[in-house]
Design a protein around this motif. Sequence first.
Motif, PDB file in Angstrom:
ATOM      1  N   ALA A 168      -2.994  -5.082  -2.073  1.00  0.00           N
ATOM      2  CA  ALA A 168      -1.934  -4.344  -2.758  1.00  0.00           C
ATOM      3  C   ALA A 168      -2.558  -3.405  -3.789  1.00  0.00           C
ATOM      4  CB  ALA A 168      -0.962  -5.310  -3.433  1.00  0.00           C
ATOM      5  N   PRO A 169      -2.034  -2.184  -3.950  1.00  0.00           N
ATOM      6  CA  PRO A 169      -2.633  -1.206  -4.866  1.00  0.00           C
ATOM      7  C   PRO A 169      -2.723  -1.707  -6.299  1.00  0.00           C
ATOM      8  CG  PRO A 169      -0.977  -0.183  -3.458  1.00  0.00           C
ATOM      9  CD  PRO A 169      -0.836  -1.663  -3.260  1.00  0.00           C
ATOM     10  N   VAL A 170      -3.832  -1.413  -6.942  1.00  0.00           N
ATOM     11  CA  VAL A 170      -4.041  -1.750  -8.341  1.00  0.00           C
ATOM     12  C   VAL A 170      -3.939  -0.466  -9.152  1.00  0.00           C
ATOM     13  CG1 VAL A 170      -5.674  -2.649 -10.047  1.00  0.00           C
ATOM     14  CG2 VAL A 170      -5.563  -3.665  -7.755  1.00  0.00           C
ATOM     15  N   PRO A 171      -3.105  -0.443 -10.205  1.00  0.00           N
ATOM     16  CA  PRO A 171      -2.968   0.779 -11.002  1.00  0.00           C
ATOM     17  C   PRO A 171      -4.319   1.300 -11.491  1.00  0.00           C
ATOM     18  CG  PRO A 171      -1.324  -0.850 -11.636  1.00  0.00           C
ATOM     19  CD  PRO A 171      -2.249  -1.534 -10.681  1.00  0.00           C
ATOM     20  N   PHE A 177      -4.378   2.731  -2.351  1.00  0.00           N
ATOM     21  CA  PHE A 177      -3.192   2.860  -1.506  1.00  0.00           C
ATOM     22  C   PHE A 177      -3.591   2.977  -0.035  1.00  0.00           C
ATOM     23  CE2 PHE A 177       0.318   5.306   0.442  1.00  0.00           C
ATOM     24  CZ  PHE A 177       1.356   4.433   0.151  1.00  0.00           C
ATOM     25  N   ILE A 178      -4.677   3.680   0.235  1.00  0.00           N
ATOM     26  CA  ILE A 178      -5.137   3.838   1.619  1.00  0.00           C
ATOM     27  C   ILE A 178      -5.560   2.489   2.191  1.00  0.00           C
ATOM     28  CG2 ILE A 178      -6.897   4.877   3.095  1.00  0.00           C
ATOM     29  CD1 ILE A 178      -6.936   7.266   1.235  1.00  0.00           C
ATOM     30  N   THR A 184      -2.060  -3.394   5.743  1.00  0.00           N
ATOM     31  CA  THR A 184      -0.699  -3.725   6.169  1.00  0.00           C
ATOM     32  C   THR A 184      -0.519  -3.482   7.663  1.00  0.00           C
ATOM     33  OG1 THR A 184       0.190  -3.146   3.978  1.00  0.00           O
ATOM     34  CG2 THR A 184       1.753  -3.208   5.821  1.00  0.00           C
ATOM     35  N   VAL A 185      -1.002  -2.336   8.133  1.00  0.00           N
ATOM     36  CA  VAL A 185      -0.861  -2.001   9.560  1.00  0.00           C
ATOM     37  C   VAL A 185      -1.609  -3.010  10.425  1.00  0.00           C
ATOM     38  CG1 VAL A 185      -1.451  -0.309  11.329  1.00  0.00           C
ATOM     39  CG2 VAL A 185      -0.477   0.453   9.154  1.00  0.00           C
ATOM     40  N   LEU A 186      -2.853  -3.321  10.068  1.00  0.00           N
ATOM     41  CA  LEU A 186      -3.657  -4.250  10.859  1.00  0.00           C
ATOM     42  C   LEU A 186      -3.077  -5.665  10.822  1.00  0.00           C
ATOM     43  CD1 LEU A 186      -7.269  -3.069   9.923  1.00  0.00           C
ATOM     44  CD2 LEU A 186      -6.046  -2.691  12.076  1.00  0.00           C
ATOM     45  N   ALA A 187      -2.620  -6.077   9.661  1.00  0.00           N
ATOM     46  CA  ALA A 187      -2.045  -7.422   9.533  1.00  0.00           C
ATOM     47  C   ALA A 187      -0.785  -7.564  10.377  1.00  0.00           C
ATOM     48  CB  ALA A 187      -1.738  -7.723   8.064  1.00  0.00           C
TER      49      ALA A 187
END
Length: 239
Positions: A168-171, A177-178, A184-187
């Motif tokens: 998950a993106p870290v600020p 984000f990439i 997410t797609v692979l999972a």
Amino acid sequence: MFNKKKQEPVEQPEKIAELATKQEENARMREQLTNKNSEYMLKLNRSLDERGVSEERKTLIFNDMLKNIVEQQDHHLTARKIYGTVTDQANYLTENPTSSEQKEVVRSEPWKLYIDGGLLLGGMFAILSGISGMFGRGDSQAVGMQLMVLILNFVLGGFAFMIITKYAPVPGEKGGFIKYILATVLAMMGFVLFISLGALIPEAINPVIPSPITLVIGVVAIAAKWYLKRKLNTQGTLF
């Protein structure tokens, strides 16, 4: 003086340095406080001690507060006018993270994330399958989810969400984000692939669960997800 207790160890070297910097800042800012504001912070320190707030967290809390108090002193605003009574502020700080803490990504142990993600994804698919079977065409008792598919939704859903949560993106992190999108797609591709294989298992050992029962299982799973999230204090989940 604040922070009279023994400093709790912090594992990460960068956090040790950051904490030391904030402690030095706090010491300098305390010297700038008026008598009223200094007394307020002393009472707040004692109140947080009574609530079991760690020295590390108090350092972060005081750093945020002192910066604001010192700035507002020029406008003749006291700490009590800014934050309310000591008791009210102590109660608020005990239940809510500071702005510094909000910037940090805190995640629970992997097994907690696994349970949370498995119940969420498995429950969602069970509910969707149950609803579509009950209100779609055909006999609702015959149209449902296969047993192995139902089980795999929960088992594999936990792994899928663990992977997604990890990336998950870290600020402030570049490229986060990439990596999150790719993870997410692979999972989800792996999740769908293995679920599809589960549907190929012979019906003799893979019976169809009636839609009403599938729906109930899904609702119970979602309810269990939210209950356990609070009970186990699971942090860092997507939902």
